[in-house]
Design a protein around this motif. Sequence first.
Motif, mmCIF file in Angstrom:
data_model
loop_
_atom_site.group_PDB
_atom_site.id
_atom_site.type_symbol
_atom_site.label_atom_id
_atom_site.label_comp_id
_atom_site.label_asym_id
_atom_site.label_seq_id
_atom_site.Cartn_x
_atom_site.Cartn_y
_atom_site.Cartn_z
ATOM 1 N N SER A 251 0.737 -1.103 -0.074
ATOM 2 C CA SER A 251 0.065 -0.099 0.040
ATOM 3 C C SER A 251 0.712 1.341 0.256
ATOM 4 O O SER A 251 0.407 2.241 -0.192
ATOM 5 C CB SER A 251 -1.050 0.228 1.217
ATOM 6 N N HIS B 282 -8.918 -5.860 -8.098
ATOM 7 C CA HIS B 282 -9.340 -4.438 -8.256
ATOM 8 C C HIS B 282 -10.813 -4.465 -7.282
ATOM 9 O O HIS B 282 -11.037 -3.593 -6.458
ATOM 10 C CB HIS B 282 -9.818 -4.065 -9.530
ATOM 11 N N HIS C 245 -10.036 -3.872 -3.498
ATOM 12 C CA HIS C 245 -10.048 -2.397 -3.030
ATOM 13 C C HIS C 245 -11.497 -1.673 -2.903
ATOM 14 O O HIS C 245 -11.557 -0.771 -2.101
ATOM 15 C CB HIS C 245 -9.415 -1.478 -4.506
ATOM 16 N N THR D 276 -3.802 2.524 0.068
ATOM 17 C CA THR D 276 -3.055 2.943 -0.853
ATOM 18 C C THR D 276 -3.314 4.294 -1.623
ATOM 19 O O THR D 276 -4.495 4.693 -1.378
ATOM 20 C CB THR D 276 -3.476 1.881 -2.182
ATOM 21 N N GLN E 250 -4.818 4.186 -7.013
ATOM 22 C CA GLN E 250 -6.206 3.013 -6.927
ATOM 23 C C GLN E 250 -6.949 3.338 -7.913
ATOM 24 O O GLN E 250 -7.413 2.403 -8.878
ATOM 25 C CB GLN E 250 -6.896 3.167 -5.751
ATOM 26 N N VAL F 15 -13.255 5.065 -3.284
ATOM 27 C CA VAL F 15 -11.829 5.529 -3.039
ATOM 28 C C VAL F 15 -11.417 6.410 -2.123
ATOM 29 O O VAL F 15 -10.818 6.132 -1.077
ATOM 30 C CB VAL F 15 -11.330 5.305 -4.426
#
Lengths: 329, 329
Positions: free
Chosen positions: A140, A201, A204, A238, A243, B282
């Motif tokens: 990260s 993915h 995340h 991260t 991301q 995110v």
Amino acid sequence: MCHCVEVTAASAIPTSSDRSICILGLGLIGGSLMRALQISGHHVFGFNRSAATVEAAVASGHDASTDLVATLERAAADDAVIVLATPVTTIEDLLGEVAAHAPNCLLTDVISVKQAVADAVARHAPGVRYVGGHPMAGTSRSGWAATDPELFRDAMWMVSTEDDTDPSDWLTVAALARAVGALVVPAAPDAHDRAVAAISHLPHLTAAATAAVGAGESELALRLAAGSFRDGTRVAGTAPGLQRAMLEANGIALLNVLSETIDRLLAARDELRDHGTVEILVDDGHRARLAYEAIAGSDPVPITGVVVGDPGWAQEMRRQAHQARVWLG
Amino acid sequence: MCHCVEVTAASAIPTSSDRSICILGLGLIGGSLMRALQISGHHVFGFNRSAATVEAAVASGHDASTDLVATLERAAADDAVIVLATPVTTIEDLLGEVAAHAPNCLLTDVISVKQAVADAVARHAPGVRYVGGHPMAGTSRSGWAATDPELFRDAMWMVSTEDDTDPSDWLTVAALARAVGALVVPAAPDAHDRAVAAISHLPHLTAAATAAVGAGESELALRLAAGSFRDGTRVAGTAPGLQRAMLEANGIALLNVLSETIDRLLAARDELRDHGTVEILVDDGHRARLAYEAIAGSDPVPITGVVVGDPGWAQEMRRQAHQARVWLG
């Protein structure tokens, strides 16, 4: 690097430094690759836009520059393998420069999507020989300070393997992955993108949602948080820009697995609300985790009986990789 | 154990073994607690239904029995503190036996929900003094073989702290947590249950969904899976029966946070589909993870200025715990 077409034993892994490697982008992945290749005896040099990163690389004994054109001209003169190691959002300009200054070099990359990069290469560097790659390694953290020459040890490194892939170029890229300790997973770009949408993915987004709900609950909740929250939200730490670059470049595949995830959670919510249980989701998740542990926890099974370049070699490589096998050279 | 009501300095942490501890259930948590308390000089004995577990405990020098009634009669004779350490699904019968054979003992527990246990105590052992507890520690393994006397070192240990909680009993339970190296988080049962739904129970469902989607994609996907999948799905490896017992006992709080999670993922899906970005989720997840890291990564801030038993002590304890502070004795 070895250019022979038939490689059948692990002892044949090419580690010679007769071909230079030129890395564009010296962040976590590119910088770690530079360090690992230098240790394994390769001649490696690179470019980074940020002077601070280049200074850090040079200070630790590496050959790095902020001059892209000069770096590419050197790559052309050396017939170096060029490794594109910048975020996917920045590659279009870089590809144009590669086409302009090093059009005969073999190009690979370490970017986490493969179809979008292949499309960009076709658009912006149409004459350049390209074999995509993706090492499944990271942390990260980001930047030169986070680089680690052991980052790729025993990691999976996907190498694009299509019916029209040049066997010699494929072997060069695969050997580069092997030289830094990675295991090669041959796959088609679209199959790769669907796979990483699910296992790289999507985590995340579930991590982000879990973290946001936890932090939104209370500071008491964050104080009580232990291993399940710590591990389950780790990748949300991260850098958001990295991301987003990664996830948004794989949007369609990610949409599919995100929708499936939502469907599973909706079914669990209904089951919990109407019947007081979460049996189906917990059981499915447990079986899936055991299937993962069985693959991750056992010795890798090598791809066998394939001579790179023989008729059907790419198809057979992909078939065996779909059985979770890896190419060891 | 110390029965004094005023404890203001860390040096006053009671570690004497003048009061026995009786542990019912010698799995991961109960067994680890038995080992940790024995090392710290306490007189500790326990019960487990399974003869194999009792044999393992006895073989490693501990005092354990499969005879529940005899164990409880001994607790009554010793005025032991009884620790309920079985899955929440099994406590009703056990509470009836506690009420029948050791009605004057102080009872605590280490179960991951607090309101349901308090309700069960009120129904099945109405005369028994009870102060609930919950150590935030565990692994995805279970049973005596997984026990670890260091499991609670620096872990958070929630101790139920209500306006009518007996100060002396509270201190006894809090001292037990401190004796094995844990930090005490005072909270009301319902606030605890909402918090752990978010940071402990929800992560099991997001992990399960992520694991199931990954394994459903392909064996290639599981072969490519790296750190984000490994960490993000770890808790899905816990025995399904243990997960269900924990999650289903906290059903209402879990429904709320699960619905919020689904809403966030639906919004991310729409944002990705309509605008090609995952920016909001995110960014929110990243901020939340940093907030967690700020709390988890810094030295614990002690609760100060509270004398246990003084008017309003429980309320003030809870207020400071909601600012992520901990009670260190």
